[in-house]
Design an enzyme around this catalytic site. Structure first.
Site, PDB file in Angstrom:
ATOM      1  N   ILE A  74      18.305  26.127  52.791  1.00 33.18           N
ATOM      2  CA  ILE A  74      19.204  25.455  53.735  1.00 33.18           C
ATOM      3  C   ILE A  74      18.897  25.904  55.156  1.00 33.18           C
ATOM      4  CG2 ILE A  74      21.242  24.722  52.426  1.00 33.18           C
ATOM      5  CD1 ILE A  74      22.390  27.484  52.973  1.00 33.18           C
ATOM      6  N   PRO A  75      17.785  25.409  55.714  1.00 35.68           N
ATOM      7  CA  PRO A  75      17.504  25.713  57.115  1.00 35.68           C
ATOM      8  C   PRO A  75      18.650  25.191  57.980  1.00 35.68           C
ATOM      9  CG  PRO A  75      16.156  23.883  56.341  1.00 35.68           C
ATOM     10  CD  PRO A  75      16.829  24.476  55.144  1.00 35.68           C
ATOM     11  N   HIS A  76      19.073  25.972  58.960  1.00 39.40           N
ATOM     12  CA  HIS A  76      20.176  25.507  59.799  1.00 39.40           C
ATOM     13  C   HIS A  76      20.049  26.060  61.204  1.00 39.40           C
ATOM     14  CE1 HIS A  76      21.453  29.163  57.647  1.00 39.40           C
ATOM     15  NE2 HIS A  76      22.083  29.492  58.770  1.00 39.40           N
ATOM     16  N   GLY A  77      20.613  25.353  62.147  1.00 39.25           N
ATOM     17  CA  GLY A  77      20.536  25.798  63.529  1.00 39.25           C
ATOM     18  C   GLY A  77      21.686  25.254  64.334  1.00 39.25           C
TER      19      GLY A  77
END
Lengths: 457, 150
Positions: B65-68
């Protein structure tokens, strides 16, 4: 059953915090472990751990890459890992937390000390100022009360012979130490409000209160007056720069002391003296029914918040009365302050199935705190089950306070627990006094046995 | 839940045919930019990569779950990719990733409602049953249907 608490947190606070929390919850559910997980993420703190949760917990898991206010968990075993660890290996973490040894005895005492320190820090406003005054006054009361008692050891009238050792002890204790009580109380209330410039006017106002018989009530009034007057003068007197140096050394002491002194003599002194005389008179001629009622009230106040403001109000009242040579309330208050931890200790012995193994262990520490008159020793128990514990300890302390007043027990030292009891003449009616402490302890323990629910060990 | 307001059809990449983590991330960022929820592609990409630097978002079990959080995001949004070939993501458990959710959050995360949805999704991923259902999904419509059940 052992309960585990956990906190999860990560910098962004949208994913890992919650993955970790869910992972712990899911695994705990599979393993039938009771758990509560606090999340500190982008939407704030959710499912926040209460004081009660923390008190009940066997151990804490902190799975976080940011600050989670860990000082809350002082005294509890903590498993500390990066947040990812809780996602990767929740079962291992839970195992580790469960296998942690419960808080040790010394940790329990540390925990109590920390609560006391935190409460001290959290105090603010007039209450903080009053407590600053009281805490500086206490050593004088201890020294004075015990030295007077030593004088009495030579015979109750021995000090009347001038030039003898008992006379010397009496003049140290009563002539000097007790005479300084009210000025120091007043001085340090003012010091707490206005810092150093407040001390002199506070001491002076307190001395005047003491001399004209306004007692500790006059001292408290003088202290607050001196503090706020000095603070106000400090803020509003503006001098040319060259003369600014004169302000703390000349202007403030002169003006503040003058104002406070005149107010004490012409305005506040008389009515407060009248009030103090009436109070002293009433206390000295108290019938047994009223005495028991007063003891009941003071006792209940001592246990209600275990060292909090209500407890301190009862305590300050009684210590202040020592300055007016009224010793009954002091006895009631100390006895009632000892019974909450003592009652809890006794309850852990007679109602073993109502307490967890850790609590039974903590009971021993509570006993030590109880005999030392540290009412705060009851807090960890009360925090984990307030609705059952607080009424039980209030009832026990009220019984103790009422009995102590009814028996006419007196106490000249403001602290010391059982350690002052063997000193001759410190306590009046020692046997009955001990009986009243024992009675309250038993009442508290029996009520706890009745009210508290069984725990499944 | 209004998951459809977060997940636009062009951000559902089934399958996504990429060789490595970097190109997978870029493809997903581009998809979000095409949908309009990411207005500054490079700023958002930087935020995502910075997050990966502090620790992989490969949470194990074949998911990432890449998140930014970035000023380059105009509104909270979600992208989903199911990879044609598993991608190495330096995951917590070392396994390659079969599918990923990418989460975009505006710098000032107004509207807790959207965050709550993303949080609910994160929580759900811990459950094996949900992950299996996700891997069965064939298109955007099925994905939306599944996510509505959260």
């Amino acid at each position: 059953m052992k309960k585990i608490i956990a906190v999860t947190a990560c910098p962004t606070g949208v994913a890992h915090t919650y993955l970790a929390a869910e992972s712990l919850l899911k695994t705990a559910k599979e393993k039938r472990i009771e758990i509560k997980v606090e999340t500190r993420g982008a939407v704030g703190v959710e499912n926040e751990l209460t004081e009660q949760d923390i008190a009940e917990a066997h151990a804490v898991i902190v799975a976080a890459d940011t600050d989670v206010l860990e000082s809350r968990f002082a005294g509890k075993p903590v498993v500390r890992v990066p947040v990812a660890q809780a996602i990767k290996n929740p079962a291992g973490l839970l195992e580790e937390a469960l296998s942690m040894k419960a808080a040790e005895e010394s940790d329990y005492i540390k925990q109590v000390e920390q609560t006391k320190a935190e409460r001290g820090k959290a105090r603010s406003g007039p209450y903080k100022h009053l407590m600053t005054g009281v805490s500086h006054m206490l050593p004088l009361v201890v020294a004075g009360g015990l030295l007077i008692a030593i004088s009495f050891m030579f015979g109750i009238h021995a000090f009347e012979q001038q030039g003898t050792l008992p006379a010397a002890f009496m003049s140290i204790g009563s002539g000097a130490a007790f005479a300084l009580m009210v000025p120091v109380l007043s001085g340090f209330i003012a010091f707490s409000i206005a810092e150093k410039p407040g001390l002199a006017p506070g001491l002076i106002g307190g001395m005047l209160a003491s001399q004209n018989g306004a007692g500790f009530l006059g001292g408290i009034a003088a202290g607050f007056l001196a503090g706020y007057v000095t603070k106000w003068l400090k803020t509003y007197i503006k001098l040319p720069k060259n003369f600014e140096g004169l302000k703390p050394i000349l202007i403030l002491p002169l003006l503040a002391s003058g104002i406070v002194g005149l107010a004490m003599i012409y305005v506040i002194g008389e009515p407060v003296k009248w009030l103090m005389d009436a109070l002293t008179q009433w206390l000295q001629t108290l019938g047994s029914a009223n005495a028991a009622l007063l003891g009941l009230l003071l006792g209940a106040m001592m246990a209600f918040d275990m060292g909090g403001p209500i407890n301190k109000a009862a305590y300050t009242f009684s210590v202040g009365l020592l300055a007016s040579h009224v010793y009954g309330p002091m006895a009631a208050v100390m006895a009632a302050g000892m019974t909450p931890p003592l009652g809890l200790w006794l309850a852990t012995l007679i109602a073993r199935n109502k307490f967890t193994a850790e609590e039974r262990e903590a009971g021993k520490s509570a006993a030590v705190l109880g005999i030392s008159f540290i009412t705060e020793g009851a807090i960890p128990f009360a925090a984990s089950d307030p609705l059952r514990v607080i009424p039980s300890i209030v009832a026990g302390s009220a019984v103790t306070g009422a009995l102590s007043m009814l028996f006419g027990a007196t106490l000249q030292a403001p602290h010391g627990g059982i350690f002052v009891l063997p000193i001759p003449h410190v306590v009046g009616h020692l046997g009955l006094y001990a009986l009243s402490i024992a009675a309250g302890t038993v009442v508290t323990a029996l009520l706890l046995k009745m009210f508290k629910k069984n725990v499944n060990a | 839940m209004q998951i459809s307001s977060l997940l636009q059809e062009q951000a559902v990449l089934i399958p996504l045919n990429t060789a490595d983590k970097q190109t997978s991330i870029e493809a997903m960022v581009d998809a979000l930019a095409a949908g309009g929820s990411v207005t500054d592609r490079d700023a958002y990409l930087q935020a995502i990569l910075a997050r990966e630097q502090t620790g992989s978002t490969g949470i194990g079990f074949g998911f990432a779950i890449p998140h930014g959080k970035s000023a380059g995001v105009s509104r909270a949004a979600l992208a989903f990719a199911k990879f044609a070939r598993p991608v190495d993501w330096d995951s917590l458990d070392g396994n390659p990733v079969q599918a990923a959710f990418m989460i975009a959050v505006p710098a000032e995360a107004a509207g807790n409602e959207h965050l709550q949805i993303l949080i609910a999704l994160s929580r759900k991923l811990i459950h094996e049953e949900f992950r299996e259902q996700l891997l069965q999904v064939q298109n955007a419509e099925q994905l939306t249907d599944l996510l509505e059940t959260i």
